[in-house]
Design a protein around this motif. Structure first.
Motif, PDB file in Angstrom:
ATOM      1  N   ASN A 177       0.847  -1.186   0.000  1.00 56.77           N
ATOM      2  CA  ASN A 177       0.000   0.000   0.000  1.00 56.77           C
ATOM      3  C   ASN A 177       0.884   1.238   0.000  1.00 56.77           C
ATOM      4  OD1 ASN A 177      -2.787  -1.149   0.402  1.00 56.77           O
ATOM      5  ND2 ASN A 177      -1.757  -2.046   2.176  1.00 56.77           N
ATOM      6  N   ASN A 178       0.355   2.319  -0.531  1.00 51.47           N
ATOM      7  CA  ASN A 178       0.961   3.647  -0.503  1.00 51.47           C
ATOM      8  C   ASN A 178       2.020   3.890  -1.602  1.00 51.47           C
ATOM      9  OD1 ASN A 178      -0.588   4.498   1.678  1.00 51.47           O
ATOM     10  ND2 ASN A 178       0.882   3.693   3.142  1.00 51.47           N
ATOM     11  N   THR A 179       1.660   4.770  -2.500  1.00 50.54           N
ATOM     12  CA  THR A 179       2.623   5.281  -3.481  1.00 50.54           C
ATOM     13  C   THR A 179       3.567   6.211  -2.729  1.00 50.54           C
ATOM     14  OG1 THR A 179       1.239   7.203  -3.852  1.00 50.54           O
ATOM     15  CG2 THR A 179       0.859   5.293  -5.308  1.00 50.54           C
ATOM     16  N   LEU A 180       4.546   6.753  -3.413  1.00 47.92           N
ATOM     17  CA  LEU A 180       5.455   7.697  -2.754  1.00 47.92           C
ATOM     18  C   LEU A 180       4.672   8.909  -2.231  1.00 47.92           C
ATOM     19  CD1 LEU A 180       8.248   8.622  -1.878  1.00 47.92           C
ATOM     20  CD2 LEU A 180       8.615   9.517  -4.188  1.00 47.92           C
ATOM     21  N   GLY A 181       3.763   9.391  -3.042  1.00 51.02           N
ATOM     22  CA  GLY A 181       2.952  10.554  -2.630  1.00 51.02           C
ATOM     23  C   GLY A 181       2.141  10.234  -1.378  1.00 51.02           C
ATOM     24  N   GLU A 182       1.534   9.065  -1.372  1.00 46.70           N
ATOM     25  CA  GLU A 182       0.734   8.657  -0.201  1.00 46.70           C
ATOM     26  C   GLU A 182       1.618   8.409   1.026  1.00 46.70           C
ATOM     27  OE1 GLU A 182      -2.808   6.556  -2.877  1.00 46.70           O
ATOM     28  OE2 GLU A 182      -1.080   5.376  -2.243  1.00 46.70           O
ATOM     29  N   THR A 183       2.810   7.892   0.760  1.00 46.76           N
ATOM     30  CA  THR A 183       3.767   7.660   1.858  1.00 46.76           C
ATOM     31  C   THR A 183       4.134   8.991   2.508  1.00 46.76           C
ATOM     32  OG1 THR A 183       4.653   5.682   0.807  1.00 46.76           O
ATOM     33  CG2 THR A 183       6.109   6.788   2.356  1.00 46.76           C
ATOM     34  N   LYS A 184       4.409  10.004   1.670  1.00 45.09           N
ATOM     35  CA  LYS A 184       4.781  11.326   2.199  1.00 45.09           C
ATOM     36  C   LYS A 184       3.673  11.873   3.092  1.00 45.09           C
ATOM     37  CE  LYS A 184       7.852  12.771  -1.538  1.00 45.09           C
ATOM     38  NZ  LYS A 184       8.018  13.542  -2.789  1.00 45.09           N
ATOM     39  N   LYS A 185       2.425  11.721   2.609  1.00 45.82           N
ATOM     40  CA  LYS A 185       1.275  12.248   3.359  1.00 45.82           C
ATOM     41  C   LYS A 185       1.108  11.527   4.698  1.00 45.82           C
ATOM     42  CE  LYS A 185      -3.101  13.307   1.721  1.00 45.82           C
ATOM     43  NZ  LYS A 185      -4.152  13.087   0.717  1.00 45.82           N
ATOM     44  N   LEU A 186       1.194  10.199   4.635  1.00 46.67           N
ATOM     45  CA  LEU A 186       0.988   9.409   5.852  1.00 46.67           C
ATOM     46  C   LEU A 186       2.094   9.676   6.873  1.00 46.67           C
ATOM     47  CD1 LEU A 186      -0.493   7.298   7.516  1.00 46.67           C
ATOM     48  CD2 LEU A 186       0.446   5.509   6.057  1.00 46.67           C
ATOM     49  N   LEU A 187       3.329   9.812   6.379  1.00 46.68           N
ATOM     50  CA  LEU A 187       4.442  10.088   7.291  1.00 46.68           C
ATOM     51  C   LEU A 187       4.266  11.429   7.994  1.00 46.68           C
ATOM     52  CD1 LEU A 187       7.616   8.948   5.304  1.00 46.68           C
ATOM     53  CD2 LEU A 187       6.696   7.946   7.408  1.00 46.68           C
ATOM     54  N   LYS A 188       3.815  12.402   7.228  1.00 49.07           N
ATOM     55  CA  LYS A 188       3.621  13.743   7.781  1.00 49.07           C
ATOM     56  C   LYS A 188       2.568  13.697   8.902  1.00 49.07           C
ATOM     57  CE  LYS A 188       3.287  18.339   5.878  1.00 49.07           C
ATOM     58  NZ  LYS A 188       2.766  19.132   4.791  1.00 49.07           N
ATOM     59  N   SER A 189       1.470  13.019   8.637  1.00 44.44           N
ATOM     60  CA  SER A 189       0.407  12.926   9.648  1.00 44.44           C
ATOM     61  C   SER A 189       0.872  12.126  10.858  1.00 44.44           C
ATOM     62  CB  SER A 189      -0.831  12.232   9.093  1.00 44.44           C
ATOM     63  OG  SER A 189      -1.177  12.741   7.856  1.00 44.44           O
ATOM     64  N   LEU A 190       1.596  11.066  10.590  1.00 40.80           N
ATOM     65  CA  LEU A 190       2.062  10.208  11.682  1.00 40.80           C
ATOM     66  C   LEU A 190       3.023  10.965  12.598  1.00 40.80           C
ATOM     67  CD1 LEU A 190       1.524   7.318  12.441  1.00 40.80           C
ATOM     68  CD2 LEU A 190       3.423   6.600  11.002  1.00 40.80           C
ATOM     69  N   LYS A 191       3.934  11.708  12.000  1.00 40.52           N
ATOM     70  CA  LYS A 191       4.894  12.460  12.795  1.00 40.52           C
ATOM     71  C   LYS A 191       4.172  13.508  13.642  1.00 40.52           C
ATOM     72  CE  LYS A 191       8.790  13.655  10.687  1.00 40.52           C
ATOM     73  NZ  LYS A 191       9.624  14.040   9.528  1.00 40.52           N
ATOM     74  N   LYS A 192       3.125  14.093  13.053  1.00 37.87           N
ATOM     75  CA  LYS A 192       2.347  15.093  13.788  1.00 37.87           C
ATOM     76  C   LYS A 192       1.639  14.433  14.985  1.00 37.87           C
ATOM     77  CE  LYS A 192      -1.270  18.287  12.759  1.00 37.87           C
ATOM     78  NZ  LYS A 192      -2.359  18.381  11.785  1.00 37.87           N
ATOM     79  N   GLU A 193       1.023  13.296  14.724  1.00 36.73           N
ATOM     80  CA  GLU A 193       0.279  12.595  15.784  1.00 36.73           C
ATOM     81  C   GLU A 193       1.196  12.130  16.922  1.00 36.73           C
ATOM     82  OE1 GLU A 193      -2.961  12.057  16.140  1.00 36.73           O
ATOM     83  OE2 GLU A 193      -3.542  12.965  14.230  1.00 36.73           O
ATOM     84  N   LEU A 194       2.439  11.763  16.569  1.00 33.55           N
ATOM     85  CA  LEU A 194       3.340  11.186  17.580  1.00 33.55           C
ATOM     86  C   LEU A 194       4.286  12.221  18.196  1.00 33.55           C
ATOM     87  CD1 LEU A 194       4.288   7.822  15.775  1.00 33.55           C
ATOM     88  CD2 LEU A 194       2.675   8.128  17.655  1.00 33.55           C
ATOM     89  N   LYS A 195       4.190  13.445  17.727  1.00 34.84           N
ATOM     90  CA  LYS A 195       5.103  14.502  18.171  1.00 34.84           C
ATOM     91  C   LYS A 195       5.036  14.689  19.697  1.00 34.84           C
ATOM     92  CE  LYS A 195       6.741  18.954  16.843  1.00 34.84           C
ATOM     93  NZ  LYS A 195       6.416  20.254  16.391  1.00 34.84           N
ATOM     94  N   GLY A 196       6.195  14.741  20.316  1.00 35.75           N
ATOM     95  CA  GLY A 196       6.248  15.005  21.754  1.00 35.75           C
ATOM     96  C   GLY A 196       5.962  13.783  22.613  1.00 35.75           C
ATOM     97  N   LEU A 197       5.615  12.661  21.992  1.00 38.10           N
ATOM     98  CA  LEU A 197       5.303  11.459  22.762  1.00 38.10           C
ATOM     99  C   LEU A 197       6.583  10.883  23.374  1.00 38.10           C
ATOM    100  CD1 LEU A 197       2.950   9.483  23.438  1.00 38.10           C
ATOM    101  CD2 LEU A 197       3.664   8.147  21.441  1.00 38.10           C
ATOM    102  N   LYS A 198       6.544  10.690  24.680  1.00 33.54           N
ATOM    103  CA  LYS A 198       7.734  10.132  25.357  1.00 33.54           C
ATOM    104  C   LYS A 198       7.443   8.677  25.683  1.00 33.54           C
ATOM    105  CE  LYS A 198      10.343  13.930  25.962  1.00 33.54           C
ATOM    106  NZ  LYS A 198       9.982  14.422  24.614  1.00 33.54           N
ATOM    107  N   LEU A 199       8.213   7.784  25.110  1.00 35.51           N
ATOM    108  CA  LEU A 199       7.995   6.362  25.350  1.00 35.51           C
ATOM    109  C   LEU A 199       9.195   5.779  26.075  1.00 35.51           C
ATOM    110  CD1 LEU A 199       6.613   5.452  21.817  1.00 35.51           C
ATOM    111  CD2 LEU A 199       5.294   5.547  23.933  1.00 35.51           C
TER     112      LEU A 199
END
Ligand code: PEP
Length: 252
Positions: free
Chosen positions: A13-35
Motif C-alpha cells: 500500500n501507498n505510493t510515494l505521494g501517499e507515503t509522504k502524506k501518511l508520514l507527515k500525519s504520523l509524525k504530527k500525531e506522535l510529536k512530543g510522545l515520550k515512550l
C-alpha cells in the motif's frame, strides 16, 4: 525489562505521494510522545524505504523492510539483499508473514535461511508465525506454532535472540476484523515463552518481546497489550491511518 514494540506493516500500500502524506500525519500525531523502552516501527514497501528513513531520522519512528532474500547477492531477479537494506539505513525486517508463506510459498526452511542472513548482518527480525483457522478448530494451534518456531528459529544461538522480535499472528485474525481475545493471545504467548524456556532457558524466554498481530485496532489494543506476556503488536490495516496507528502506539 522486555522492550515493547508497536510495528505497522504497510504491505503493498501507498505510493510515494501517499507515503509522504501518511508520514507527515504520523509524525504530527506522535510529536512530543515520550515512550520508555518502546520501539515504534513502520514497514513501507521497498521503493519507499529510502524516503521513509530520511523523513523519520529525528523521530521515534524506525523503519523496517517487509522481506529480504536469503542470499547475500547474485542472480536473483527482482529480489532485495540485506546489504541493500543496511546501506539505506533500514535496521529491521519482517520475515515469515503469513501472506509470504501463503502466496509466495515461503517454507520454514527458506525462512530459517532468511533469518540467518538477516541476523548475521546485524538486522533485527520481526518473525511472524501463527496457525490457520482449521488448526485452531482442530486444537492443533500449539503444535503448529511450536513447529514453526522450531523449524525456523531453534537452531539459532541464544545470542541471536537479541535481534529477534516474535509476532504471533493467528492467520484467521489477519485482516478479518476477527481478533483473538486478549486471553487467547495471552495463552499462546505464555506457551511460546514456555517453549523458548524449554529449548533455551528462562532468562532468554523472559527477554524476548512477543507481539500479537491480527485485527488490532484502537478499540481493542489496550486490552490486548495489558496482558503480561503481550509486549506489543504488529498492525496491518490500522497502520495505514495515522490517527489509528498513533492511538494504538499510545495504548502501549
Ligand atoms: C498483519 O498483516 O500482520 C496484520 C496483523 O494485519 P491486520 O492488522 O490488518 O489484521
Amino acid at each position: 525489562m522486555r522492550q515493547k514494540v508497536v510495528a505497522g506493516n504497510w504491505k503493498m500500500n501507498n505510493t510515494l505521494g501517499e507515503t509522504k502524506k501518511l508520514l507527515k500525519s504520523l509524525k504530527k500525531e506522535l510529536k512530543g510522545l515520550k515512550l520508555v523502552d518502546t520501539r515504534v516501527i513502520i514497514a513501507p514497501s521497498f521503493v519507499n524505504l529510502q524516503h521513509t528513513v530520511k523523513k523519520t531520522e529525528n523521530s521515534i519512528i524506525e523503519v523496517s523492510a517487509q522481506n529480504l532474500h536469503q542470499a547475500t547477492n547474485g542472480a536473483f531477479t527482482g529480489e532485495i539483499s540485506v546489504d541493500m537494506l543496511l546501506d539505506i539505513g533500514v535496521n529491521t525486517v519482517i520475515l515469515g508473514h503469513s501472506e509470504r508463506r501463503a502466496y509466495f510459498n515461503e517454507t520454514d526452511e527458506a525462512l530459517a535461511q532468511k533469518v540467518n542472513t538477516a541476523i548475521g548482518s546485524g538486522l533485527d527480525v520481526i518473525f511472524c508465525f501463527g496457525e490457520q483457522l482449521e488448526d485452531r478448530q482442530n486444537e492443533k494451534h500449539f503444535e503448529i506454532v511450536e513447529s514453526q518456531l522450531k523449524e525456523a528459529l531453534f537452531a539459532l544461538s541464544s545470542e541471536a535472540y537479541k535481534n529477534i522480535i516474535l509476532a504471533y499472528e493467528p492467520v484467521w485474525a489477519i485482516g478479518t476484523g476477527q481478533t483473538a481475545t486478549a486471553d487467547q493471545a495471552q495463552e499462546m504467548h505464555k506457551f511460546i515463552r514456555s517453549i523458548l524456556a524449554k529449548n533455551y532457558d528462562e532468562k532468554l524466554a523472559n527477554s524476548v518481546s512477543i507481539l500479537y498481530g491480527g485485527s488490532v485496532k484502537p478499540n481493542n489494543a489496550e486490552e490486548i497489550f495489558s496482558k503480561p506476556d503481550v509486549d506489543g503488536g504488529l498492525i496491518g490495516g490500522a497502520s495505514l491511518k495515522a490517527k489509528d496507528f498513533s492511538a494504538i502506539v499510545k495504548s502501549i
